[in-house]
Design an enzyme around this catalytic site. Structure first.
Site, mmCIF file in Angstrom:
data_model
loop_
_atom_site.group_PDB
_atom_site.id
_atom_site.type_symbol
_atom_site.label_atom_id
_atom_site.label_comp_id
_atom_site.label_asym_id
_atom_site.label_seq_id
_atom_site.Cartn_x
_atom_site.Cartn_y
_atom_site.Cartn_z
ATOM 1 C CD GLU A 142 -3.055 -1.014 2.219
ATOM 2 O OE1 GLU A 142 -2.765 -0.454 3.290
ATOM 3 O OE2 GLU A 142 -4.172 -1.519 2.010
ATOM 4 C CD GLU B 195 -4.933 -5.690 2.608
ATOM 5 O OE1 GLU B 195 -5.718 -4.870 3.146
ATOM 6 O OE2 GLU B 195 -3.717 -5.742 2.885
#
Length: 832
Positions: free
Chosen positions: A169, A238
């Protein structure tokens, strides 16, 4: 029996614009996150098998650097950190593995997974183009890759690992690092590629990930995500199955209808790899929770709950979804979707091949109204916010809003700590204690002028840091004016502060980032001691520069006269510091000390007391928890193993909860909340494998003040009730689809299926049954205006005495109680 998806011999793993390609064949892959340190090796086989039974192909996990290298060059790959064993167990079950090496994890894990010693490497700056950081990151990443290679765990060697992730991320925050962030990201990619794993690498949330790194999506929805190259597949690393719980916060949950909708939409619009974060969340044992203020429970509303039990109907509904998607696999991997509008908020996606395979997804992304659409000359009813899956482009095998899996409740049964049935009150005589010294107990404590930041002082070796000040008060000081009290003002940047004046607790406070306390205190003429105990509750784990977010009492600290308004700044005085508590240094958590005091009465509701008792294992084999109601805040150990921080007095805010949550419409982490105004967490998981049949030791460090005799043990079990409501418009169970029937016109009726979760149980009674227009939900069903008189007798005959039963939901079975209405069958059954 499901075919093993893992190759027994070396496999070639590549990718193209549609999918990961294993040995030349594109794959539709359903994945789920399980973090090995958040459960125990004894739990892993069952968790992995339940994942496989739920339709997963892949287990995804982060690698936790601070768990594997707690001190530089001193490695730990034992117990809960036995990564090799975990990967091999996934392989043994026939599952692939996605290894997210990072090594930054986030994961609501302490310091984002970085070891705190890294903070003290000279010249280091985290996650940017910084040579000291890059050297350490490369060294650890190479260590993990080499370990996997030694054990032949990459698919290129015949192992299960088909994908690895570098960084995590970073695209969310890289702009804060400027040009150095971009060059660091490119360096991370090239460094990972140089390790030559033989399988692809990915970066999540990195829109400019350089080729051949696959950029992937994280979020509640990823159907609109597009990779940064036409040569890369659309992958979702995710899909948040719920959200994490924080101390002081209500409990988030995500309705399964919305979760299934998100998954179906992703595959509808070209996705081929989807991962649930989390599929099993587990527990933040020891001091591993990050945040700060992340709870010990990391349940995440996942399909497998914190204790390893199935969360129904979430697990079952998703299993059926996975089966429906796999029925479409031949068409999905062969071509790109043709997407057309069927009306406002209505959409069809068709996958059609020259060989005759055809699969379709029909979506109603409206949030208000059900809709009827015409597709290929047939009429289909689409509930709002739902997707119907047609594996043959004709017949609906699955609709995301129509659940065919029964609700199975779970419950905790309280048990005393003693096998003789002695009450918790009687247990009080079995407790011993040691009082933790208030303030400085070390002879060689650190003395420094000014207030020190906590993390730089403790290196996170402990949650606790003492700030101690001794001062003389003369008789004429304004702080001793008759009839007035001095006010001690304290500013801290988190997360908990206790103030002791002359050895007595005067006040306390807690907050995530900013504590401001004004505590009226009594001072005496002559010598006074101010002892401030600062407590961290997990270090920051997310955001740009999270590694330099501080903690502790950074000031100002001052004495103010309530009467005259005069003030004395104490911030720059000579303070004495102690890292940690004496009981931590002497290892009281093990329970072995000779200093335990067992005489009566037991001191309760006092700060900083260590408590110890012994107990026998709760009966049965169900998962175990301790209910800490009655205590304040602290850390607990069972047989020397830390089960984490407990804090039952941390109360969730009172606003934001709803009686029931409408799954229709975009989900947010604060949309569906429960438990407002109640303790965020009272029950704390104790793995069964940590408990002996008898002679177990429980130790508590109670920092706030409480009564340990009020705690109780509980075992968690699946309840005896099964509930399900199925309408005539439900698709037939997806299990009824076979390759032979796939392309025929199907008119199979809806079926209500029940199965007792425990193999030794049978359905003993039917508490409720109604075919017609029943209302309510599990535990509160009631008859509507329309109800077949045969309802109860038909269901009783089909189900009572059997472990499982199926009842056709139709007027053929129940008769016609009311014309012109779509009818439902609602049943509540009892297993025994």
């Amino acid at each position: 029996m499901r075919e093993n998806v893992m190759a027994a011999t070396a496999a070639t793993v590549t990718y193209d614009h549609r999918a990961l390609v294993i040995d030349g064949k594109r794959k539709i892959l359903i994945s789920g996150s399980i973090h090995y340190p958040r459960s125990t090796p004894e739990m892993w086989p069952d968790l992995i098998q339940k994942s496989k039974d739920g339709g997963l192909d892949v287990i995804e996990t982060y690698v936790f650097w601070n768990g594997h290298e707690p001190e530089k060059n001193k490695y730990n790959f034992e117990g809960r950190y036995d990564l090799v064993k975990f990967v091999k167990l996934a392989a043994k079950a026939g599952l692939y593995v996605h290894l997210r090496i990072g090594p930054y994890a986030c994961a609501e894990w302490n310091y984002g997974g970085f070891p705190v010693w890294l903070h003290f490497v000279p010249g280091i700056k985290f996650r940017t183009d910084n040579e000291p950081f890059k050297a350490e990151m490369q060294r650890f990443t190479a260590k993990i890759v080499d370990l996997m290679k030694q054990e032949k765990l990459y698919a290129s060697q015949g192992g299960p690992i088909i994908l690895s992730q570098i960084e995590n991320e970073y695209g969310n925050i890289d702009s804060a690092y400027g040009a150095a962030g971009k060059s660091y990201m490119k360096w991370s990619a090239s460094m990972a590629l140089s390790l030559d794993t033989g399988v692809p690498w990915n970066m999540c949330q990195q829109g400019d990930a350089p080729d051949p790194i696959i950029n992937t999506c994280n979020g509640f929805y990823c159907d609109q995500f597009t990779p940064n190259s036409n040569n890369k597949p659309k992958m979702w690393t995710e899909n948040w199955s719920g959200w994490f719980l924080g101390f002081g916060e209500p409990t988030p949950y995500r309705p399964v209808e919305d979760l299934a909708f998100a998954v179906a939409r992703f595959f509808q619009r070209g996705g081929t790899f989807q991962n649930y974060y989390m599929y099993h969340g587990g527990t933040n044992f020891e001091r591993t929770s990050g945040g700060p203020l992340i709870s010990t429970s990391y349940d995440y509303d996942a399909p497998i709950d914190e204790y390893g039990l199935l969360r129904q109907p979430k697990w079952g509904h998703l299993r059926d979804l996975h089966k429906a998607i796999k029925l479409c696999e031949d068409a999905l991997i062969a071509t790109d979707p043709e997407i057309t509008s069927l009306g406002s908020n209505l959409e069809a996606a068709v996958y059609k091949t020259s060989s005759g395979s055809c699969a379709a997804f029909l979506a109603n992304i409206g949030t208000q109204s059900d809709a009827t659409v015409t597709f290929n000359g047939k009429s289909y009813r689409l509930p709002a916010w739902s997707v119907s899956i047609l594996p043959d482009c004709k017949n609906v095998a699955f609709n995301t809003a129509k659940i065919n899996s029964a609700t199975e409740s779970t419950a905790f049964a309280r048990q005393s700590l003693k096998p003789d049935g002695g009450s918790s009150a009687e247990l009080g005589s079995q407790w011993s204690h040691i009082k933790e010294p208030i303030g400085i107990s070390e002879a060689d404590a650190l003395v420094k002028p000014g207030l020190l930041e906590q993390i730089n002082t403790t290196a996170d070796k402990s949650d606790y840091l003492w700030y101690s000040l001794r001062m003389d008060i003369k008789g004429d000081e304004t702080f001793l004016d008759e009839g007035s009290k001095a006010v001690l003002h304290i500013q801290s940047i988190g997360q908990v502060v206790y103030a002791f004046i002359n050895g007595k607790l005067a006040g306390s406070g807690n907050d995530r980032t900013n504590i401001s306390l004004d505590i009226p205190i009594n001072l005496v003429t002559g010598k006074n001691t101010i002892d401030l105990l600062s407590v961290t509750v997990g270090l920051a784990n997310y955001g740009a520069f999270f590694d330099i977010i501080g903690a502790g009492i950074t000031g100002p600290v001052s004495l103010n006269s309530a009467k005259t308004g005069s003030s004395m700044d104490l911030s720059s005085h000579q303070w004495t510091y102690q890292v940690g508590l004496k009981g931590e240094d002497t290892g009281l958590g093990s329970g072995d000390s000779s200093e335990w005091v067992s005489n009566s009465p037991l001191p309760t509701n006092q700060p900083l007391v260590w408590y110890k008792t012994t107990f026998d294992a709760p009966s049965g084999s169900e998962p175990v928890a301790i209910d800490f109601t009655g205590t304040g805040k602290g850390i607990a150990w069972v047989n020397g193993q830390s089960i984490g921080r407990y804090w039952p007095t941390s109360i969730a805010r009172t606003d934001g909860c709803v009686g029931s949550c409408n799954y229709r419409g975009t989900y947010r982490n604060d949309k569906c909340l429960k438990n407002c105004g109640k303790p965020s967490q009272t029950l704390y998981h104790v793995p069964r494998s940590w408990i002996k049949p008898s002679g177990n030791t429980l130790v508590l460090l109670e920092e706030m003040g409480g009564d340990p005799t009020k705690i109780s043990f509980a075992t968690k079990h699946t309840g005896s009730n099964l509930c399900l409501k199925v309408s005539e418009s439900h698709p037939a169970p997806v299990d009824t689809w076979t390759s032979d029937s796939k392309f025929s016109n199907r008119t199979s009726p809806a079926v209500l299926s029940l199965k007792c979760p425990v193999s030794t149980q049978v359905i003993s009674s039917i508490r409720f049954a109604s075919f017609g227009t029943p209302t309510g939900s599990c535990g509160s069903f009631s008859h509507g205006r329309c109800n077949s008189a045969r309802s109860l007798s038909v269901v009783q005959k089909a189900c009572v005495g059997s472990r499982s039963c199926k009842v056709e939901v139709s007027t053929r079975v129940f008769g016609e109680p009311c014309h012109g209405v779509v009818k439902s069958l609602a049943v509540e059954a009892v297993c025994a």
